[in-house]
Design an enzyme around this catalytic site. Structure first.
Site, mmCIF file in Angstrom:
data_model
loop_
_atom_site.group_PDB
_atom_site.id
_atom_site.type_symbol
_atom_site.label_atom_id
_atom_site.label_comp_id
_atom_site.label_asym_id
_atom_site.label_seq_id
_atom_site.Cartn_x
_atom_site.Cartn_y
_atom_site.Cartn_z
ATOM 1 N N TYR A 30 1.918 -9.682 4.093
ATOM 2 C CA TYR A 30 1.310 -8.646 3.972
ATOM 3 C C TYR A 30 -0.625 -8.775 4.249
ATOM 4 O O TYR A 30 -0.875 -7.734 4.720
ATOM 5 C CB TYR A 30 1.067 -8.825 2.019
ATOM 6 C CG TYR A 30 0.194 -7.588 1.159
ATOM 7 C CD1 TYR A 30 1.140 -6.224 1.259
ATOM 8 C CD2 TYR A 30 -0.635 -7.737 1.305
ATOM 9 C CE1 TYR A 30 1.147 -5.521 0.346
ATOM 10 C CE2 TYR A 30 -1.688 -6.099 0.423
ATOM 11 C CZ TYR A 30 -0.244 -5.160 -0.013
ATOM 12 O OH TYR A 30 -0.966 -4.127 -0.623
ATOM 13 N N HIS A 58 -8.605 -2.685 1.234
ATOM 14 C CA HIS A 58 -8.207 -1.616 2.672
ATOM 15 C C HIS A 58 -8.495 -0.581 2.519
ATOM 16 O O HIS A 58 -9.113 -0.424 4.095
ATOM 17 C CB HIS A 58 -6.852 -2.585 2.873
ATOM 18 C CG HIS A 58 -5.913 -1.532 2.800
ATOM 19 N ND1 HIS A 58 -5.192 -0.885 4.111
ATOM 20 C CD2 HIS A 58 -5.675 -0.937 1.634
ATOM 21 C CE1 HIS A 58 -4.702 0.129 3.067
ATOM 22 N NE2 HIS A 58 -4.182 0.096 1.282
ATOM 23 N N GLU A 98 -4.458 5.735 -1.942
ATOM 24 C CA GLU A 98 -3.503 5.517 -0.892
ATOM 25 C C GLU A 98 -1.964 6.430 -2.062
ATOM 26 O O GLU A 98 -2.090 5.658 -3.651
ATOM 27 C CB GLU A 98 -2.983 4.350 -0.588
ATOM 28 C CG GLU A 98 -2.188 4.349 1.030
ATOM 29 C CD GLU A 98 -2.077 3.445 2.015
ATOM 30 O OE1 GLU A 98 -2.715 2.551 1.577
ATOM 31 O OE2 GLU A 98 -1.741 3.739 2.991
ATOM 32 N N ASP A 156 0.154 5.584 -2.659
ATOM 33 C CA ASP A 156 1.990 4.701 -3.046
ATOM 34 C C ASP A 156 1.047 4.220 -4.154
ATOM 35 O O ASP A 156 1.754 3.340 -5.456
ATOM 36 C CB ASP A 156 2.205 3.792 -2.465
ATOM 37 C CG ASP A 156 0.716 2.851 -1.868
ATOM 38 O OD1 ASP A 156 -0.269 3.310 -1.660
ATOM 39 O OD2 ASP A 156 0.706 1.893 -1.608
ATOM 40 N N HIS A 214 4.234 2.400 5.484
ATOM 41 C CA HIS A 214 2.674 2.594 5.970
ATOM 42 C C HIS A 214 3.238 3.537 7.500
ATOM 43 O O HIS A 214 2.773 3.343 8.419
ATOM 44 C CB HIS A 214 1.732 1.770 6.480
ATOM 45 C CG HIS A 214 1.037 1.296 6.103
ATOM 46 N ND1 HIS A 214 0.081 0.160 5.741
ATOM 47 C CD2 HIS A 214 0.458 1.881 4.553
ATOM 48 C CE1 HIS A 214 -0.661 0.323 4.815
ATOM 49 N NE2 HIS A 214 -0.894 1.017 4.151
ATOM 50 N N HIS A 249 1.539 -3.971 -6.010
ATOM 51 C CA HIS A 249 2.401 -4.304 -5.209
ATOM 52 C C HIS A 249 3.296 -5.734 -5.747
ATOM 53 O O HIS A 249 2.188 -6.976 -5.698
ATOM 54 C CB HIS A 249 2.250 -4.194 -3.763
ATOM 55 C CG HIS A 249 2.756 -3.129 -2.987
ATOM 56 N ND1 HIS A 249 3.127 -2.137 -3.533
ATOM 57 C CD2 HIS A 249 1.696 -2.359 -2.191
ATOM 58 C CE1 HIS A 249 2.334 -0.877 -2.660
ATOM 59 N NE2 HIS A 249 1.278 -0.992 -2.431
ATOM 60 N N HIS A 269 -7.320 2.991 -6.185
ATOM 61 C CA HIS A 269 -7.373 3.209 -5.011
ATOM 62 C C HIS A 269 -6.644 5.101 -4.563
ATOM 63 O O HIS A 269 -5.878 5.003 -5.624
ATOM 64 C CB HIS A 269 -6.242 2.082 -4.140
ATOM 65 C CG HIS A 269 -5.672 1.831 -2.451
ATOM 66 N ND1 HIS A 269 -6.900 2.327 -1.462
ATOM 67 C CD2 HIS A 269 -5.028 1.892 -1.653
ATOM 68 C CE1 HIS A 269 -6.455 2.281 -0.655
ATOM 69 N NE2 HIS A 269 -5.192 1.355 -0.713
ATOM 70 N N ASP A 327 -3.861 -3.328 -3.870
ATOM 71 C CA ASP A 327 -3.364 -3.931 -3.066
ATOM 72 C C ASP A 327 -3.888 -5.340 -2.513
ATOM 73 O O ASP A 327 -2.813 -6.515 -2.160
ATOM 74 C CB ASP A 327 -3.703 -2.988 -1.361
ATOM 75 C CG ASP A 327 -3.129 -1.707 -1.509
ATOM 76 O OD1 ASP A 327 -1.503 -1.862 -1.937
ATOM 77 O OD2 ASP A 327 -3.342 -0.853 -1.050
HETATM 78 FE FE1 FEO Z 1 -3.473 0.913 0.469
HETATM 79 FE FE2 FEO Z 1 -0.289 0.148 -1.562
HETATM 80 O O1 FEO Z 1 -1.315 1.309 -0.901
#
Ligand code: FEO
Length: 398
Positions: free
Chosen positions: A193, A146, A82, A84, A24, A226, A80, A165
């Site tokens: 996390y 999130h 994002e 990643d 991030h 993750h 999601h 996530d």
């Molecule tokens: Fe909210 Fe692992 O990205």
């Protein structure tokens, strides 16, 4: 590393990012690296659940190739937006242009604004299902867990939850499952996390877990996007999330400070002695030397925090300000707090700290303790008593 069989016809095809040390941007330290988990489900139809960060696209595609020809992918589920997790979607769609992308309405909007692709997108909402043959993918919207677009995918046949996530950890390892790694390290990374990414959304987390419990879904495995996959005891991480979300913590105290010429440090160390005299566990962190994300993780599991700073320019030291800002953003639940610090003439640091503590929603249980210039013997004794009384308050809480 080859693709890893997760369950019959379900494979991990993600990537391990061994070297990443900041996530991030520079807001989250990833001392142990991370993984981007993507899962390939091979049935009559083939689905890829999430992808990996863009620079790892080829690695993921090579793993997919070891199982099937990537052009055979029918669905790409984007739990999601994002990057990643979505960064490799454009590359996959080049190989499988007929594949349908599945996600929430906000996911569609977000992916469009990230990649500007003219993709065949199917919007889904909670309860919708896509049949792959022997199994179906069922979707559960999880807004703000999130991001607004976030969604979980559930497979009843395999009692498998793919929550993106949620329940993840930034932990690079050649192992893929919880029973293969050190449990303490795993839970520490899961806590870090949660504290750094999900803490603000604690109320939503409680509601989402309750919603899933009411649905009566059988969950025997949780495969986040993750870190490792929870297969030996997925209840453990769900219970940990409920505990963190409710603000349950140990009777432990953090003393977090920075000092200009040592006076605030003398105060902090006297407070440590006072806290210790009550038999309460305490951890001391000087901000420039300690990682902010690590302290936030420790705060998740501590009941109280004392924050100190020398005064500069009528406020806190610039090294203390980012920590206060982070706490305000995360709004830790059920924390007891107090401020302290030294000053030369006008003061101001403790006022700034107390304002931040209030904005963070913490309970200030004692007026701030200040010392002009260097603490003398009596003032050191006051600091000792300050720590001791704070410890007593923390031990009295339920
Ligand atoms: Fe909210 Fe692992 O990205």
């Amino acid at each position: 590393m080859p693709p890893i069989k997760v369950l019959e016809n379900i494979f991990w095809v993600g990537a391990v990012d061994w070297n990443i040390r900041h996530f991030h941007g520079f807001t989250y330290s990833t001392h142990r690296g991370t993984t981007y988990n993507a899962y390939l489900i091979v049935d009559k139809k083939t689905a890829l659940i999430d992808s990996v960060y863009g620079p790892f696209a080829e690695e993921m595609i090579e793993r997919i190739r070891e199982i099937i020809d990537p052009s055979k992918i029918d669905y790409v589920v984007a739990n999601h937006v994002e990057t990643d997790h979505s960064g490799a979607i454009p590359e996959i769609l080049k190989l499988a242009p007929q594949a349908k992308v599945i996600g929430t309405a906000r996911c569609k909007e977000g992916l469009q604004k990230h990649y500007f692709g003219n993709w065949d997108f199917q919007v889904v909402k909670t309860g919708d299902e896509i049949n792959l043959g022997e199994r179906s993918l069922r979707f559960i919207e999880a807004p703000m867990l999130h991001w607004p677009d976030s969604m979980f995918t559930y497979i009843e046949k395999d009692a498998l939850l793919l929550p993106n996530d949620a329940f993840g950890q930034h932990l690079a390892t050649s192992k893929r499952f919880d029973d293969e790694v050190d449990e303490k390290i795993l839970m520490d990374e899961a806590a870090k996390y949660y504290a750094n990414i999900l803490w603000l959304f604690s109320s939503l987390i409680i509601r989402k877990i309750e919603e899933i419990q009411k649905l009566g879904l059988k969950i025997e495995m949780i495969a986040p996007s993750h870190g490792i996959i929870w297969r030996s005891n997925p209840t453990k991480i769900v219970e940990a999330y409920l505990s963190w979300a409710k603000g349950e913590a140990e009777k432990k105290i953090l003393v977090v400070y920075d000092t200009m010429w040592g006076s605030t440090e003398k105060m902090a160390k006297a407070m440590i002695e006072g806290i210790t005299s009550e038999g309460v566990e305490v951890m001391l962190f000087r901000l420039p030397f300690s990682d902010r994300g690590d302290i936030i993780k420790e705060l998740l599991e501590a009941k109280g925090i004392l924050i100190g700073s020398s005064t500069i320019n009528s406020g806190v030291l610039p090294t203390v300000a980012p920590f206060l800002e982070e706490m305000q953003g995360l709004r830790p639940r059920n924390k007891m707090a107090a401020a302290f610090g030294s000053y030369g003439w006008g003061g101001g640091a403790v006022k700034t700290i107390e304002e931040s503590l209030k904005k963070a929603g913490m309970e200030i249980v004692a007026p701030a303790l200040t010392v002009k210039w260097v603490p003398d013997k009596d003032e050191i004794q006051k600091c000792f008593e300050f720590g001791k009384e704070f410890a007593k308050k923390v031990t009295k809480t339920k």
